[in-house]
Scaffold this motif. Sequence first.
Motif, mmCIF file in Angstrom:
data_model
loop_
_atom_site.group_PDB
_atom_site.id
_atom_site.type_symbol
_atom_site.label_atom_id
_atom_site.label_comp_id
_atom_site.label_asym_id
_atom_site.label_seq_id
_atom_site.Cartn_x
_atom_site.Cartn_y
_atom_site.Cartn_z
ATOM 1 N N PRO B 241 0.986 -1.093 0.018
ATOM 2 C CA PRO B 241 0.059 0.055 0.007
ATOM 3 C C PRO B 241 1.003 1.283 0.069
ATOM 4 N N MET B 242 0.520 2.398 -0.634
ATOM 5 C CA MET B 242 1.194 3.664 -0.546
ATOM 6 C C MET B 242 0.077 4.626 0.009
ATOM 7 N N ASN B 243 0.183 4.805 1.329
ATOM 8 C CA ASN B 243 -0.668 5.635 2.226
ATOM 9 C C ASN B 243 -0.286 7.055 2.037
ATOM 10 N N GLY B 244 1.004 7.304 1.598
ATOM 11 C CA GLY B 244 1.330 8.747 1.609
ATOM 12 C C GLY B 244 1.647 9.289 0.273
ATOM 13 N N SER B 245 2.549 10.163 0.080
ATOM 14 C CA SER B 245 2.546 10.746 -1.303
ATOM 15 C C SER B 245 4.008 10.222 -2.128
ATOM 16 N N PHE B 246 3.499 9.656 -3.344
ATOM 17 C CA PHE B 246 4.853 8.970 -4.047
ATOM 18 C C PHE B 246 5.793 9.869 -4.366
ATOM 19 N N TRP B 247 5.660 11.193 -4.765
ATOM 20 C CA TRP B 247 6.722 12.049 -5.207
ATOM 21 C C TRP B 247 7.510 12.531 -3.629
ATOM 22 N N ALA B 248 6.768 12.722 -2.629
ATOM 23 C CA ALA B 248 7.489 12.793 -1.419
ATOM 24 C C ALA B 248 8.502 11.717 -1.203
ATOM 25 N N PHE B 249 8.396 10.334 -1.433
ATOM 26 C CA PHE B 249 9.240 9.306 -1.477
ATOM 27 C C PHE B 249 10.169 9.381 -2.391
ATOM 28 N N MET B 250 9.965 9.966 -3.580
ATOM 29 C CA MET B 250 10.964 10.086 -4.616
ATOM 30 C C MET B 250 12.103 11.043 -4.229
ATOM 31 N N LEU B 251 11.510 12.173 -3.737
ATOM 32 C CA LEU B 251 12.302 13.330 -3.407
ATOM 33 C C LEU B 251 13.378 12.980 -2.315
ATOM 34 N N LEU B 252 12.620 12.285 -1.214
ATOM 35 C CA LEU B 252 13.395 11.819 -0.331
ATOM 36 C C LEU B 252 14.624 10.859 -0.693
ATOM 37 N N THR B 253 14.092 10.002 -1.548
ATOM 38 C CA THR B 253 15.234 8.933 -2.198
ATOM 39 C C THR B 253 16.359 9.682 -2.691
ATOM 40 N N PHE B 254 15.959 10.634 -3.543
ATOM 41 C CA PHE B 254 16.995 11.604 -4.265
ATOM 42 C C PHE B 254 18.029 12.229 -3.142
ATOM 43 N N PHE B 255 17.473 12.845 -2.319
ATOM 44 C CA PHE B 255 18.220 13.501 -1.362
ATOM 45 C C PHE B 255 19.228 12.504 -0.692
ATOM 46 N N TYR B 256 18.583 11.484 -0.088
ATOM 47 C CA TYR B 256 19.344 10.395 0.484
ATOM 48 C C TYR B 256 20.316 9.650 -0.484
ATOM 49 N N SER B 257 20.084 9.568 -1.658
ATOM 50 C CA SER B 257 21.130 9.275 -2.571
ATOM 51 C C SER B 257 22.333 9.870 -2.406
ATOM 52 N N PHE B 258 21.926 11.548 -2.459
ATOM 53 C CA PHE B 258 23.209 12.250 -2.661
ATOM 54 C C PHE B 258 23.986 12.169 -1.291
ATOM 55 N N SER B 259 23.248 12.074 -0.038
ATOM 56 C CA SER B 259 24.066 12.145 1.084
ATOM 57 C C SER B 259 24.785 10.436 1.001
ATOM 58 N N SER B 260 24.300 9.710 0.643
ATOM 59 C CA SER B 260 25.099 8.336 0.579
ATOM 60 C C SER B 260 26.186 8.326 -0.544
ATOM 61 N N ALA B 261 26.026 9.241 -1.518
ATOM 62 C CA ALA B 261 26.952 9.357 -2.620
ATOM 63 C C ALA B 261 27.954 10.129 -1.840
ATOM 64 N N GLY B 262 27.909 11.082 -0.646
ATOM 65 C CA GLY B 262 28.947 11.620 -0.004
ATOM 66 C C GLY B 262 29.645 10.676 0.903
ATOM 67 N N ILE B 263 29.182 9.946 1.484
ATOM 68 C CA ILE B 263 30.045 8.583 1.957
ATOM 69 C C ILE B 263 30.969 7.857 1.103
ATOM 70 N N GLY B 264 30.245 7.653 -0.241
ATOM 71 C CA GLY B 264 31.003 7.306 -1.145
ATOM 72 C C GLY B 264 32.496 8.036 -1.609
ATOM 73 N N LEU B 265 32.039 9.191 -1.555
ATOM 74 C CA LEU B 265 33.302 10.240 -2.191
ATOM 75 C C LEU B 265 34.257 9.910 -0.930
ATOM 76 N N PHE B 266 33.814 9.833 0.460
ATOM 77 C CA PHE B 266 34.787 9.629 1.451
ATOM 78 C C PHE B 266 35.605 8.385 1.215
ATOM 79 N N VAL B 267 34.911 7.419 1.059
ATOM 80 C CA VAL B 267 35.581 5.975 0.883
ATOM 81 C C VAL B 267 36.481 6.134 -0.331
#
Lengths: 372, 360
Positions: B241-267
Motif C-alpha cells: 500500500p502507498m498511504n502517503g505521497s509517491f513524490w515525497a518518497f522519490m524526493l526523499l530518495t533523491f536527497f538520501y542518494s546524494f548524502s550516501s554518495a557523499g559517503i562514497g566520496l569519502f570511501v
Amino acid sequence: MKRSVVKAYILKEFTELFRSKLIIMVYLMPSMIMLLFGYGIHMEVTHARTLIIDNDQSHFSRMLTAKFEHSTYFNAEVTLMSETEALHRIKQAKADIIVIIPSSFEKRLLHGQKSEIGVFVDGAFPNRGMTMESYVQGVILDTAQQIGGTLGKRGGMITVNSRNLFNQAMRDEDAIVPGLIGLVLLVAPAILSALMIVKEKERGTIFNFYASPLGRGEFLAAKLIPGFLLHSLNIFILFLWATELFGVPFRGSFWLYWLAAEIYILISLSIGMLISVITKQQIVAVVLTIIITIIPGFLYSGILMPISSMAGESYIEAHLFPVMYFNHIVYDSFLAGTGLASAKTVEYLGILILYAVIFLTLGTFLLKKELK
Amino acid sequence: MSRIFWVVFGKETLSFLRSIGLVAAVLYSFTADIYIAGKGIQITPRNVKIGYVDDTGGGISQKILSRLHKPEFLPPRRFKSQEALSRAIFDKEILVGILFDQDFEKDFRQGKKAQLNLLLDATAASQSFTTLGYLQNIVMDFSRPNFPVVIKSHKLFNQNADNHSFMALTEMLSVITLLIVILTAVVFVREKEEGTWDIMLLMPVNPKLIILAKSLSQVMIVMAGVLLALGFVIFGAFDTPMNGSFWAFMLLTFFYSFSSAGIGLFVAAVSKSTMQVAQLSIVIMMPLIFLSGAWTPIYAMHPVLQFLSLFSPLRYYIEGSESIFFRGTDLIDLWPYFGGVLLLGVLLYWYGFRKIGKLF
C-alpha cells in the motif's frame, strides 16, 4: 606439482594482503559485524511508548494503568488527549501503542456486563507490531483475571506454563549470536576471495599466470590458501566473542564446531572465487558477492525464522544455500549439544563437504588458462 | 560550464551501460534480490509442527488441539511420553510440544487453575515467541467466557501483519545504500587506480563540477533502479500500500542518494584500490544500517547508540519512508526526515568533496 612456484605465489598473496593493509579488514570486519549485530538486533520489544487514555479514572482502570506503568515492556503515559490526537501521535512515529479505557469501565464490570478496551498498535513493523499486541493482551487479560478474582467470579482458568528448551531464559543473544557466526564466515571470506582473480584480470597481470608453468588447480590453491589460513583464526575469535562477551553457552563438541567451520570457510572462499572467475570487472564482483552472500546469509540463517516453517520457493532456496546446514551444526553445538549422535548433524556435515568439493571443481573447470 | 558537466555525466552513464556485467548485477539487486528478500520471510507462524502428550481423558485437551489448525499449524502429532516428545524437539522435527498432565482436566472442571505445560524450541526464538503468543490467545479465548473484559485490538497501517511488503521495502532501502556508496566510490577509485584522477584535477576545469557530474550520474542510475524496483516488485509483486505521497518518497530518495554518495566520496578518498573500497564500504555501511532502526527501534537501544544513530542518514530515510508508505504521514509532519537527510547529506558531501578534490 611445482611446489616452489605455488609457494612463491602464496608468499606473493600474503605480502599483498599485508602491504595493502587488507589484513586489518580480515580481522576487523568479522568481529565488527558480530558485535554490531549481537548488540543491535533484539527480537524482544522493550520500552514501547504507550499512551493510555483513561476515560474512567476509577479504581479498576488505575489498576490496569499501574500494570502498564510497572512493566519494563512499556513506557506508559496516562493522558486525557482525544483519540484522533493520539492516532496522530502514532502517525508521527512518536507513540507505538494506544490503550483506550471506556468511561463506564468500572460500573459495567461491577454490574457484570462486558466492557471493551480499545487497543491500537503501530503495525508498520509487522514483527514488532505482533509482539507488542500480544504483550498488551497479556497485561490486560492478567488484570482482568485479577479483577475477576476480586469480583468473586469463578470458573476454570487455564494458565500456560512454558519451558524453553536449549535457551531457558529466551535470551536474544543465545538465539542470535550463533547464527551470526554462519553469516560472518560466509560474507567475509567470500568478499576477500571475490577480487583475487578478477583483480588480475582487470589489471592484465593474469597473463603472468597464463605464461607460468602453474596448473589451474595449483593456481586456485595458491589464491585460496592465504585467505583460508587467515580466516581460520576468525573461527576462534568469533567463538570467544560468543562465549565470553555474549555469554552464550557451549554444550557441544568444539572439534565438531571447528571442523564444520573450516569446511564452511572453504565453501565461502570458493563462492567468492567462482564469482571472481566468472566476472570481468572488480566492481561487478564486489556487488555480486555482497548481494549473493549477505541476503541469503541472513534470511536463511535461522536467525529470523526456522527453515522448517518456510513454505514453497523459500523452502527450496533455503536448502540451496550452505548457510542453513552450517548453522544447524553451530546452533546444535552451542545450545543443544547432541553433536554427531544426531543423524541430521552427520548428514549436514556431509552436505557441507559435498558443497566444498563441487564448488572447487567447478572453479577449476571454469578458470581459463589461455586467451579466448 | 554546463557542457562539461553534461559530458562527464554522459560519459559515466555510458560507461555504466557498456559494462553488461554491472548492469546485470544492478538489475538483479533491484528486482530478484528484493523479491527473494520479500518472499523469503514470513514472521507470522506457518506450518508450525506441534507434538503433544495427553494423559487426560481427552475432552478439553482435544478441544484445545482442534483450534490449532492450518495454515499456522500442521496437524498435531501425538507422542506416548514426554521423553519421546523431547527427543523429537531435539531433532528439530517438532517446534512446540504441549503436555496435558493428568490433573489438567480435573482442575479445569473444578474451577481451579489448570496448568498447561509447553516445551518450546528456543533456538528459533522469534518463532517461539509468536507461537507462544498464539497459543496463549487460543487458551485465553477458550476460557474467555469467564473474563468480563473484551479487548478490541487493531494493528494500524498493516492489519494482517503482512511482512512481505515490509521486508521488500527494507531490502530496497538497503540495496539503495549499498549500491550508491559502492558505485560512487568505484567510479573515482577506478580513475585513481589508472592514475587518470590526478590528471583530471590538474586540468583547467573546476574539479567540483567533475565530482558533481560523476556522482550525479551514479545517483541517477540508482534512481532508475528504484523506479524499476517500485514498479515490478514493491507495487507489482507485493501490492504494497502507498498511504502517503509517491513524490515525497522519490524526493526523499533523491536527497538520501546524494548524502550516501557523499559517503562514497569519502570511501574513494581514503582507499587506493577497489579491494579496499569493498572492505571499507562494508565496514562503514554495517553500522549505518544497524544504527538506522531497521532492526531495533531506536528508543530501545543503548543510550550511546541512540546518540550515534542521530548521525546516520539512513535512520531518517528509513523512518521517513516507512511513514510515507505505511503510516501515510502528511507532508508537513515529514520535515524532520527531510531535514535530517538534507543536513547530513550536505555535511557528508562537503567533506567527501574536500577529501577527493585535493591533489596530494
